[in-house]
Enzyme design. Structure first.
Site, PDB file in Angstrom:
ATOM      1  N   ASP A  15       0.939  -1.211   0.155  1.00 18.58           N
ATOM      2  CA  ASP A  15       0.582   0.224  -0.172  1.00 18.58           C
ATOM      3  C   ASP A  15       1.143   1.707  -0.263  1.00 18.58           C
ATOM      4  O   ASP A  15       2.017   1.523   0.671  1.00 18.58           O
ATOM      5  CB  ASP A  15      -0.855  -0.303   1.598  1.00 18.58           C
ATOM      6  CG  ASP A  15      -1.693   1.066   0.935  1.00 18.58           C
ATOM      7  OD1 ASP A  15      -1.757   1.890   1.149  1.00 18.58           O
ATOM      8  OD2 ASP A  15      -2.763   0.797   1.979  1.00 18.58           O
ATOM      9  N   ASP A  39      -5.541   7.900  -4.849  1.00 20.57           N
ATOM     10  CA  ASP A  39      -5.576   8.869  -4.523  1.00 20.57           C
ATOM     11  C   ASP A  39      -6.243   9.172  -3.785  1.00 20.57           C
ATOM     12  O   ASP A  39      -6.431   9.889  -2.476  1.00 20.57           O
ATOM     13  CB  ASP A  39      -7.202   9.697  -5.654  1.00 20.57           C
ATOM     14  CG  ASP A  39      -6.964  11.670  -5.355  1.00 20.57           C
ATOM     15  OD1 ASP A  39      -5.318  11.674  -5.017  1.00 20.57           O
ATOM     16  OD2 ASP A  39      -7.119  11.515  -6.780  1.00 20.57           O
ATOM     17  N   SER A 122      -2.390   5.056 -13.883  1.00 19.18           N
ATOM     18  CA  SER A 122      -3.419   5.537 -14.818  1.00 19.18           C
ATOM     19  C   SER A 122      -3.608   4.241 -15.046  1.00 19.18           C
ATOM     20  O   SER A 122      -4.181   3.850 -15.915  1.00 19.18           O
ATOM     21  CB  SER A 122      -2.652   5.850 -16.239  1.00 19.18           C
ATOM     22  OG  SER A 122      -2.618   7.560 -16.222  1.00 19.18           O
ATOM     23  N   THR A 123      -3.123   3.209 -14.484  1.00 18.18           N
ATOM     24  CA  THR A 123      -2.907   1.598 -14.546  1.00 18.18           C
ATOM     25  C   THR A 123      -5.104   1.533 -13.798  1.00 18.18           C
ATOM     26  O   THR A 123      -5.286   0.061 -14.322  1.00 18.18           O
ATOM     27  CB  THR A 123      -1.636   0.650 -14.629  1.00 18.18           C
ATOM     28  OG1 THR A 123      -2.396   0.519 -13.111  1.00 18.18           O
ATOM     29  CG2 THR A 123      -1.649   1.148 -14.650  1.00 18.18           C
ATOM     30  N   GLY A 124      -5.317   2.281 -13.378  1.00 16.50           N
ATOM     31  CA  GLY A 124      -6.516   1.908 -12.151  1.00 16.50           C
ATOM     32  C   GLY A 124      -7.795   2.231 -13.374  1.00 16.50           C
ATOM     33  O   GLY A 124      -7.990   1.536 -14.157  1.00 16.50           O
ATOM     34  N   TYR A 126      -7.838   5.057 -14.786  1.00 16.86           N
ATOM     35  CA  TYR A 126      -7.605   5.274 -16.366  1.00 16.86           C
ATOM     36  C   TYR A 126      -7.927   4.397 -17.305  1.00 16.86           C
ATOM     37  O   TYR A 126      -7.413   4.745 -19.199  1.00 16.86           O
ATOM     38  CB  TYR A 126      -6.538   6.226 -15.953  1.00 16.86           C
ATOM     39  CG  TYR A 126      -6.695   7.648 -15.019  1.00 16.86           C
ATOM     40  CD1 TYR A 126      -8.330   7.800 -14.804  1.00 16.86           C
ATOM     41  CD2 TYR A 126      -6.043   8.759 -15.684  1.00 16.86           C
ATOM     42  CE1 TYR A 126      -8.754   9.304 -14.469  1.00 16.86           C
ATOM     43  CE2 TYR A 126      -6.497  10.190 -14.624  1.00 16.86           C
ATOM     44  CZ  TYR A 126      -7.960  10.266 -14.585  1.00 16.86           C
ATOM     45  OH  TYR A 126      -8.442  11.667 -14.010  1.00 16.86           O
TER      46      TYR A 126
HETATM   47  P1  ADP Z   1      -5.518   5.584 -12.164  1.00 16.21           P
HETATM   48  O1  ADP Z   1      -6.826   6.716 -12.075  1.00 16.21           O
HETATM   49  O2  ADP Z   1      -4.209   6.636 -12.031  1.00 16.21           O
HETATM   50  O3  ADP Z   1      -5.789   4.907 -13.217  1.00 16.21           O
HETATM   51  P2  ADP Z   1      -6.040   4.324  -9.339  1.00 16.21           P
HETATM   52  O4  ADP Z   1      -6.191   5.145  -7.639  1.00 16.21           O
HETATM   53  O5  ADP Z   1      -7.027   4.179 -10.013  1.00 16.21           O
HETATM   54  O6  ADP Z   1      -5.081   5.627 -10.485  1.00 16.21           O
HETATM   55  O7  ADP Z   1      -4.712   3.137  -9.664  1.00 16.21           O
HETATM   56  C1  ADP Z   1      -3.951   3.553 -10.277  1.00 16.21           C
HETATM   57  C2  ADP Z   1      -3.216   1.702 -10.156  1.00 16.21           C
HETATM   58  O8  ADP Z   1      -2.798   1.959  -8.291  1.00 16.21           O
HETATM   59  C3  ADP Z   1      -3.831   0.473  -9.856  1.00 16.21           C
HETATM   60  O9  ADP Z   1      -2.712  -0.581 -10.818  1.00 16.21           O
HETATM   61  C4  ADP Z   1      -4.627   0.268  -8.756  1.00 16.21           C
HETATM   62  O10 ADP Z   1      -4.319  -0.595  -8.346  1.00 16.21           O
HETATM   63  C5  ADP Z   1      -3.313   0.582  -7.661  1.00 16.21           C
HETATM   64  N1  ADP Z   1      -3.124   1.084  -6.303  1.00 16.21           N
HETATM   65  C6  ADP Z   1      -4.795   1.404  -5.935  1.00 16.21           C
HETATM   66  N2  ADP Z   1      -4.888   1.454  -4.334  1.00 16.21           N
HETATM   67  C7  ADP Z   1      -4.046   1.397  -4.213  1.00 16.21           C
HETATM   68  C8  ADP Z   1      -2.713   1.587  -2.860  1.00 16.21           C
HETATM   69  N3  ADP Z   1      -3.657   2.047  -1.518  1.00 16.21           N
HETATM   70  N4  ADP Z   1      -1.133   1.577  -2.761  1.00 16.21           N
HETATM   71  C9  ADP Z   1      -0.838   1.303  -4.172  1.00 16.21           C
HETATM   72  N5  ADP Z   1      -0.983   0.803  -5.404  1.00 16.21           N
HETATM   73  C10 ADP Z   1      -2.083   1.123  -5.223  1.00 16.21           C
END
Ligand code: ADP
Length: 279
Positions: A15, A39, A122-124, A126
């Site tokens: 995390d 975020d 960007s991999t979530g 987005y």
């Molecule tokens: P974006 O809107 O830029 O795509 P996201 O937050 O939706 O960003 O996701 C970006 C990446 O971070 C994804 O691969 C997701 O699995 C990962 N992620 C989500 N929460 C956490 C966290 N608390 N710590 C690390 N990685 C995370």
């Protein structure tokens, strides 16, 4: 002596809000006013002070980044980077993604940040394909580090084993090698925490990982951890010593209880400390 690039990048599964780096990077949106995923987690963990500061920044363009304090986070700074929304790959997404990594690292350098943790921007939500994003992230970070010595360590924090493997593969491919820092990814920050305590935890965790990976048990783990700490007093040194121990255990090929002969530990310590004294 300059450290090789592959030693300056690390991958951990975990995390991002828990990283004790000088800075963590937020996968923000253009409003900088919070959102889902990374975020949301960062704003929750940092507390309301972060949102107050973000409101004063007036947003941020895609491909760019802005810096704030870390508030209640272990990290001293948050660098808010805005990655592109995936639109099929023909709308400059690759360049925009690379750009937000470069801008974030530029801000880190300008603020004297030595250790920084990135999520897979960007991999979530987005929708950027992870394998492609991992290669761009690693390539851009390595390229920056090759031009500047000021940032000591970049940590890619992954959600899940698949992401972890993709990053490690990308590092192997692009930097020629990947060295495992067997620990759980708890990094020392200058902001808070007792340095010795953080280091001790880290060494213990690394020894625990070696035990788990190879199916062994160090007969006197506390003693081992203490000697490593006393002799190293610096996390990079300790990492190398546990990496050396890891190789020794791997080559030994033994299972079950093992004792590390003093001669072996001394040799690993001497080799490591000699290497680090040239830095
Ligand atoms: P974006 O809107 O830029 O795509 P996201 O937050 O939706 O960003 O996701 C970006 C990446 O971070 C994804 O691969 C997701 O699995 C990962 N992620 C989500 N929460 C956490 C966290 N608390 N710590 C690390 N990685 C995370």
């Amino acid at each position: 002596m300059q450290r090789p690039l592959y030693e300056r990048v690390t991958v951990v599964e975990g995390d991002i809000t828990e990283q004790h780096t000088d800075a963590i990077v937020n996968a923000a949106n253009e409003s900088l006013l919070g959102g889902s995923g990374v975020d949301g987690a960062i704003h929750r963990a940092a507390g309301p002070g972060l949102l107050r500061e973000c409101r004063r920044l007036g947003g941020c363009q895609t491909g760019d980044a802005k810096i704030t304090a870390g508030y209640n986070l272990p990290a001293r700074f948050v660098i808010h980077a805005v990655g592109p929304v995936w639109q099929g790959g023909t709308h400059g997404e690759d360049d925009l993604l690379a750009s937000c990594y470069t801008r974030a690292l530029g801000l880190a350098e300008a603020n004297g940040i030595k250790t920084i943790a990135f999520p897979a921007i960007s991999t979530g939500a987005y929708g950027f394909p992870l394998p492609r994003a991992a290669v761009i992230a690693v390539r851009t970070v390595l390229s920056f580090l090759s031009r500047s010595d000021s940032i000591e360590q970049v940590i890619f924090v992954c959600h899940g084993k698949r992401a972890f493997d993709l990053y490690v593969d990308a590092i192997r491919e692009l930097a020629g090698e990947y060295t495992t820092p067997a620990g759980p990814g708890v990094y020392f920050s200058k902001k808070r925490g007792n340095r010795q305590e953080v280091l001790r935890e880290q060494v213990r965790a690394q020894l625990g990982t070696i035990e788990e990976v190879w199916g062994v048990r160090f007969v006197d783990k506390e003693h081992l951890a203490r000697i490593i700490m006393v002799r190293c007093g610096d996390r990079w040194g300790a990492d190398s010593v546990t990496a050396g121990l890891n190789s020794w255990v791997a080559v030994l090929g033994k299972r079950g209880d093992i004792e590390v002969p003093p001669g072996v530990l001394d040799r690993i310590l001497d080799e490591t400390l000699q290497r680090f004294s040239h830095r």
